[in-house]
Scaffold this active site. Structure first.
Site, PDB file in Angstrom:
ATOM      1  N   SER A   1      -1.082   4.115   0.500  1.00 12.27           N
ATOM      2  CA  SER A   1      -2.121   5.010   1.016  1.00 12.27           C
ATOM      3  C   SER A   1      -1.635   5.907   2.143  1.00 12.27           C
ATOM      4  O   SER A   1      -2.048   7.065   2.242  1.00 12.27           O
ATOM      5  CB  SER A   1      -3.329   4.199   1.479  1.00 12.27           C
ATOM      6  OG  SER A   1      -3.990   3.617   0.382  1.00 12.27           O
TER       7      SER A   1
ATOM      8  N   TYR B   1      -1.635  -0.671  -8.473  1.00 11.46           N
ATOM      9  CA  TYR B   1      -0.713   0.473  -8.564  1.00 11.46           C
ATOM     10  C   TYR B   1       0.690   0.132  -8.092  1.00 11.46           C
ATOM     11  O   TYR B   1       1.599   0.964  -8.203  1.00 11.46           O
ATOM     12  CB  TYR B   1      -1.259   1.659  -7.746  1.00 11.46           C
ATOM     13  CG  TYR B   1      -1.537   1.320  -6.300  1.00 11.46           C
ATOM     14  CD1 TYR B   1      -0.528   1.353  -5.341  1.00 11.46           C
ATOM     15  CD2 TYR B   1      -2.808   0.952  -5.891  1.00 11.46           C
ATOM     16  CE1 TYR B   1      -0.771   1.025  -4.027  1.00 11.46           C
ATOM     17  CE2 TYR B   1      -3.071   0.623  -4.572  1.00 11.46           C
ATOM     18  CZ  TYR B   1      -2.052   0.664  -3.645  1.00 11.46           C
ATOM     19  OH  TYR B   1      -2.297   0.317  -2.336  1.00 11.46           O
TER      20      TYR B   1
ATOM     21  N   SER C   1       0.799  -1.231   0.000  1.00 12.53           N
ATOM     22  CA  SER C   1       0.000   0.000   0.000  1.00 12.53           C
ATOM     23  C   SER C   1       0.831   1.281   0.000  1.00 12.53           C
ATOM     24  O   SER C   1       1.831   1.383   0.708  1.00 12.53           O
ATOM     25  CB  SER C   1      -0.924   0.007   1.218  1.00 12.53           C
ATOM     26  OG  SER C   1      -1.705   1.176   1.239  1.00 12.53           O
TER      27      SER C   1
ATOM     28  N   LYS D   1     -14.367  -5.057   1.116  1.00 10.14           N
ATOM     29  CA  LYS D   1     -15.235  -3.969   0.653  1.00 10.14           C
ATOM     30  C   LYS D   1     -16.709  -4.364   0.628  1.00 10.14           C
ATOM     31  O   LYS D   1     -17.582  -3.488   0.730  1.00 10.14           O
ATOM     32  CB  LYS D   1     -14.788  -3.496  -0.736  1.00 10.14           C
ATOM     33  CG  LYS D   1     -13.425  -2.828  -0.737  1.00 10.14           C
ATOM     34  CD  LYS D   1     -13.032  -2.365  -2.131  1.00 10.14           C
ATOM     35  CE  LYS D   1     -11.640  -1.748  -2.115  1.00 10.14           C
ATOM     36  NZ  LYS D   1     -11.262  -1.215  -3.451  1.00 10.14           N
TER      37      LYS D   1
ATOM     38  N   ASP E   1     -14.194   4.792  -4.484  1.00  8.89           N
ATOM     39  CA  ASP E   1     -13.490   4.122  -5.581  1.00  8.89           C
ATOM     40  C   ASP E   1     -14.084   4.490  -6.938  1.00  8.89           C
ATOM     41  O   ASP E   1     -13.360   4.655  -7.921  1.00  8.89           O
ATOM     42  CB  ASP E   1     -13.558   2.599  -5.413  1.00  8.89           C
ATOM     43  CG  ASP E   1     -12.508   2.054  -4.467  1.00  8.89           C
ATOM     44  OD1 ASP E   1     -11.509   2.754  -4.232  1.00  8.89           O
ATOM     45  OD2 ASP E   1     -12.694   0.931  -3.972  1.00  8.89           O
TER      46      ASP E   1
ATOM     47  N   GLY F   1      -3.197   1.768 -11.645  1.00  9.04           N
ATOM     48  CA  GLY F   1      -4.220   2.341 -10.786  1.00  9.04           C
ATOM     49  C   GLY F   1      -3.787   3.442  -9.843  1.00  9.04           C
ATOM     50  O   GLY F   1      -4.567   3.834  -8.960  1.00  9.04           O
TER      51      GLY F   1
ATOM     52  N   ASN G   1     -15.745   1.420   0.455  1.00  9.32           N
ATOM     53  CA  ASN G   1     -14.310   1.532   0.733  1.00  9.32           C
ATOM     54  C   ASN G   1     -13.990   2.650   1.716  1.00  9.32           C
ATOM     55  O   ASN G   1     -12.831   2.851   2.074  1.00  9.32           O
ATOM     56  CB  ASN G   1     -13.516   1.752  -0.557  1.00  9.32           C
ATOM     57  CG  ASN G   1     -13.608   3.175  -1.063  1.00  9.32           C
ATOM     58  OD1 ASN G   1     -14.712   3.694  -1.249  1.00  9.32           O
ATOM     59  ND2 ASN G   1     -12.468   3.817  -1.275  1.00  9.32           N
TER      60      ASN G   1
END
Length: 412
Positions: A15, A195, A13, A56, A92, A216, A77
């Site tokens: 994020s 991604y 991740s 999700k 998303d 992504g 999400n």
């Protein structure tokens, strides 16, 4: 945890970095086993969280309210805790729409295949319907809610757009691809929600066929911007999406130097690494460390093929998985197409183009130990360097200028 991301596996991740560039809070990554999810959600010990694979859809029954759009999609999400009540949203779909717009991938009146059956697949399906795709088919191994991969190859190779929402090809298992694109002659665009790596096998195969294909990362950044607006009940300028996306690409993409022996790759690479405070890797040094022999010793004792096999193994198992690094490759690394593919997954390739008359012969390079061998290698490799490079840099100029050109190209 006050703000953060929950999922089963989060080693891939980005994020945390994205959220903490956009806000002043700490954003945590929390891996949760399936049997612990219900307890975590019901305890409500968070202000707001994002939810990723494979929760999700699973998380939805534990929420007090779900936005109509998320309910229609069938996936959440983003979860916000408001005085003990949990509200679910789907950002998303906003992120994927932003990705399609940014990369100018038009799916209106197109035949679309969506690979996967989870929450992101349902999101992509809803978006394709909203954007008036002519036909939308969900593809999974069991054909749940759609068709199987076997049916795709038999009946649907006329697809024009493919959207991958499976984890196939994601770090650390980067050599996998959910589809072989060879028979898809009508294909116009490929979107991969993955991604990390920046470019999957699927994306690279599409690009090799001249098809527009994207990973992504832009979607990840965009959905984060929209999620934060729910988290903090605030408004963020959407121009921040482009800004943070550009920063993330610059931060995560490797600088990969290719070119003939003695063209200056290592010298340039070390200087760039020092300027950027990035780690520097030399594939020849990694080979020696891994196998206990220099490239020259491997070539002299076992032959060139044995050396190329060692080189490919190092590139696949070590180099391809790196982010934010400076890498100098051996002169012949580009001779194998699979090596180029691996280097491009997270890297931008710079050909250090030093004129033949300035290249030096040395005894530690048995494949170009004399002038005749060097000239032969140069003629063999030069067109390949030009074909695979993202940018060619003339090296008969000052080192500072070379470094500045590379940094400019990388937006650093």
């Amino acid at each position: 945890m006050t703000y953060g991301l929950i999922g089963e596996k989060l080693g891939h991740s980005f994020s945390k970095e994205i959220h903490e560039q956009l806000t002043d809070y700490t954003y945590d990554l929390k891996e949760i086993a399936a049997q612990d999810l219900q307890c975590f959600i019901k305890e409500c010990n968070f202000e707001a969280i994002n939810v990723t694979v494979p929760y999700k859809q699973v998380v939805m029954p534990y929420l007090d309210e779900i936005s109509p759009r998320a309910q229609a999609i069938g996936a959440v999400n983003t979860v916000v805790n408001r005085n003990g009540k949990l509200y679910g949203y789907n950002t998303d779909i906003l992120g994927m729409a932003a990705l399609l717009d940014y990369h100018k991938i038009d799916i209106e009146n197109k035949k679309v295949l969506i690979l996967g059956s989870g929450g992101t697949a349902h999101t992509a399906y809803a978006l394709a319907k909203e954007k008036n795709a002519a036909q939308v088919l969900m593809v999974s191994r069991g054909g749940k809610n759609g068709i199987t991969y076997e049916q795709v190859y038999k009946e649907h190779i006329d697809a024009q757009i493919i959207i991958n929402t499976t984890p196939c090809g994601m770090y650390p298992n980067m050599d996998a691809s959910p589809l072989d694109l060879s028979p898809f002659n009508a294909l116009e665009g490929v979107v991969d929600a993955i991604y990390n790596p920046l470019r999957t096998e699927l994306v690279l195969q599409a690009q090799s066929k001249g098809i527009k294909a994207v990973g992504g990362l832009y979607m990840l950044v965009a959905q984060a911007v929209y999620a934060i607006q729910f988290f903090l009940d605030c408004t963020i300028e959407l121009s921040k999406i482009d800004e943070i996306y550009g920063k993330m690409v610059s931060q995560k993409e490797n600088i990969v130097l290719i070119g003939m022996p003695s063209c200056g790759k290592s010298t340039i690479g070390k200087r760039l690494a020092k300027q950027l405070n990035r780690p520097f890797y030399d594939t020849d040094e990694l080979i020696q460390k891994k196998y206990g022999k220099t490239p020259a010793e491997i070539i002299e004792n076992e032959g060139e093929k044995a050396f190329r096999d060692c080189e490919s193994k190092v590139i696949t198992e070590e180099i391809a998985k790196l982010n934010d690094a400076v890498i100098a490759t051996g002169g012949g690394a580009i001779l194998r197409e699979e090596n180029v593919c691996q280097l491009k997954k997270n890297g931008r390739l710079f050909f250090i183009d030093r004129p033949l008359d300035l290249l030096m012969t040395t005894k530690d390079r048995p494949l170009s130990a004399d002038r005749s061998a060097l000239e032969m290698r140069y003629k063999e490799r030069y067109p390949i360097y030009c074909a695979v490079a993202d940018r060619k840099i003339a090296s008969a100029i000052d080192l500072d200028i070379i470094c500045k050109e590379i940094l400019k190209e990388m937006n650093l």
